[in-house]
Design a protein around this motif. Structure first.
Motif, PDB file in Angstrom:
ATOM      1  N   HIS A   8       0.858  -1.187   0.000  1.00 38.05           N
ATOM      2  CA  HIS A   8       0.000   0.000   0.000  1.00 38.05           C
ATOM      3  C   HIS A   8       0.891   1.233   0.000  1.00 38.05           C
ATOM      4  O   HIS A   8       1.746   1.381   0.862  1.00 38.05           O
ATOM      5  N   ASN A   9       0.678   2.128  -0.960  1.00 40.34           N
ATOM      6  CA  ASN A   9       1.548   3.292  -1.014  1.00 40.34           C
ATOM      7  C   ASN A   9       0.808   4.624  -0.992  1.00 40.34           C
ATOM      8  O   ASN A   9       1.375   5.648  -1.333  1.00 40.34           O
ATOM      9  N   GLN A  11      -0.898   7.628   1.189  1.00 44.49           N
ATOM     10  CA  GLN A  11      -0.938   8.185   2.528  1.00 44.49           C
ATOM     11  C   GLN A  11      -2.398   8.219   3.000  1.00 44.49           C
ATOM     12  O   GLN A  11      -3.311   8.435   2.199  1.00 44.49           O
ATOM     13  N   PRO A  12      -2.623   8.031   4.303  1.00 46.21           N
ATOM     14  CA  PRO A  12      -3.996   8.150   4.795  1.00 46.21           C
ATOM     15  C   PRO A  12      -4.467   9.597   4.672  1.00 46.21           C
ATOM     16  O   PRO A  12      -3.663  10.524   4.729  1.00 46.21           O
ATOM     17  N   TRP A  76      -8.513   5.394   4.752  1.00 48.03           N
ATOM     18  CA  TRP A  76      -7.304   4.588   4.640  1.00 48.03           C
ATOM     19  C   TRP A  76      -7.743   3.170   4.320  1.00 48.03           C
ATOM     20  O   TRP A  76      -8.898   2.940   3.959  1.00 48.03           O
ATOM     21  N   ASP A  77      -6.841   2.229   4.470  1.00 45.37           N
ATOM     22  CA  ASP A  77      -7.155   0.823   4.232  1.00 45.37           C
ATOM     23  C   ASP A  77      -6.661  -0.002   5.400  1.00 45.37           C
ATOM     24  O   ASP A  77      -5.727   0.392   6.108  1.00 45.37           O
ATOM     25  N   ALA A  80      -1.574  -2.896   4.885  1.00 43.94           N
ATOM     26  CA  ALA A  80      -0.363  -2.218   4.402  1.00 43.94           C
ATOM     27  C   ALA A  80       0.247  -3.003   3.252  1.00 43.94           C
ATOM     28  O   ALA A  80       1.008  -2.460   2.452  1.00 43.94           O
ATOM     29  N   ASN A  98      -2.157  -2.217   8.412  1.00 42.65           N
ATOM     30  CA  ASN A  98      -1.645  -0.876   8.665  1.00 42.65           C
ATOM     31  C   ASN A  98      -1.667  -0.603  10.165  1.00 42.65           C
ATOM     32  O   ASN A  98      -2.495  -1.165  10.894  1.00 42.65           O
ATOM     33  N   ASP A  99      -0.791   0.255  10.623  1.00 39.26           N
ATOM     34  CA  ASP A  99      -0.784   0.687  12.015  1.00 39.26           C
ATOM     35  C   ASP A  99      -1.752   1.858  12.133  1.00 39.26           C
ATOM     36  O   ASP A  99      -1.402   3.000  11.832  1.00 39.26           O
ATOM     37  N   LEU A 100      -2.978   1.568  12.542  1.00 39.84           N
ATOM     38  CA  LEU A 100      -4.020   2.591  12.595  1.00 39.84           C
ATOM     39  C   LEU A 100      -3.746   3.658  13.654  1.00 39.84           C
ATOM     40  O   LEU A 100      -4.385   4.709  13.640  1.00 39.84           O
ATOM     41  N   CYS A 127      -6.799  -5.656  13.504  1.00 33.29           N
ATOM     42  CA  CYS A 127      -6.790  -4.307  14.088  1.00 33.29           C
ATOM     43  C   CYS A 127      -7.528  -4.226  15.412  1.00 33.29           C
ATOM     44  O   CYS A 127      -7.040  -3.593  16.351  1.00 33.29           O
TER      45      CYS A 127
END
Length: 164
Positions: A8-9, A11-12, A76-77, A80, A98-100, A127
């Motif tokens: 995943h590239n 940005q949130p 976001w998703d 990652a 991803n680190d939420l 998560c």
């Protein structure tokens, strides 16, 4: 179609005023091609969310970002990275979440929503144990979810109004 590992590239989208966190699974090939969330021209995410907010439909990535921030929506998703065949969420293997906390520690998120069943399942598995915040799974806005009418999507997504 071949399985490939995708990182995943994007940005949130969020700021300190964001109150709703909307999480997809992973950007589709079309989204990666256009470089922005829900980028397939037939994906109904931006239309349904802007209609729920009674706002004009944002067209460009800049307009979509401004719209999301204005309405306090973080985007976001869940993932990652993962192995995936095209846009087929059911083919996902070896997911990395991803680190939420990137968002949760900097915004006053009041509700988390996932856009689709697979995003909801992955959120719950990877998560929820970390952040303890339950998510509401909304229907997918993907063109692959053609069995759901626009009216049904609008009704389902209207739940976000209480946080706007």
């Amino acid at each position: 179609m071949q399985t490939e590992y995708i990182v995943h590239n994007f940005q949130p989208i969020y700021n300190e005023h964001s109150r709703i966190l909307m999480l997809g699974t992973m950007p589709s090939p079309k989204s990666r091609e256009v470089g922005f969330y829900y980028g397939h021209p037939r994906n109904r995410f931006w239309k349904v969310v802007s209609d729920v907010c009674q706002a004009p439909l944002p067209q460009t990535p800049e307009e979509k970002t401004a719209f999301a921030l204005e309405y306090k929506i973080a985007v976001w998703d869940v993932l990652a990275g993962c192995e995936i065949k095209g846009a087929d969420d059911s083919s996902i293997r070896n997911p990395v979440a991803n680190d939420l906390d990137v968002i949760l520690k900097h915004a006053k998120i009041q509700a988390v929503f996932t856009t689709g069943t697979k995003a909801g399942q992955l959120y719950k598995k990877y998560c929820l144990p970390k952040n303890g915040i339950s998510a509401v799974t909304l229907p997918s806005t993907s063109p692959a979810n053609c069995r759901m009418t626009y009216e049904e999507l609008f009704e389902a997504y209207s739940v976000i109004k209480q946080y706007l």
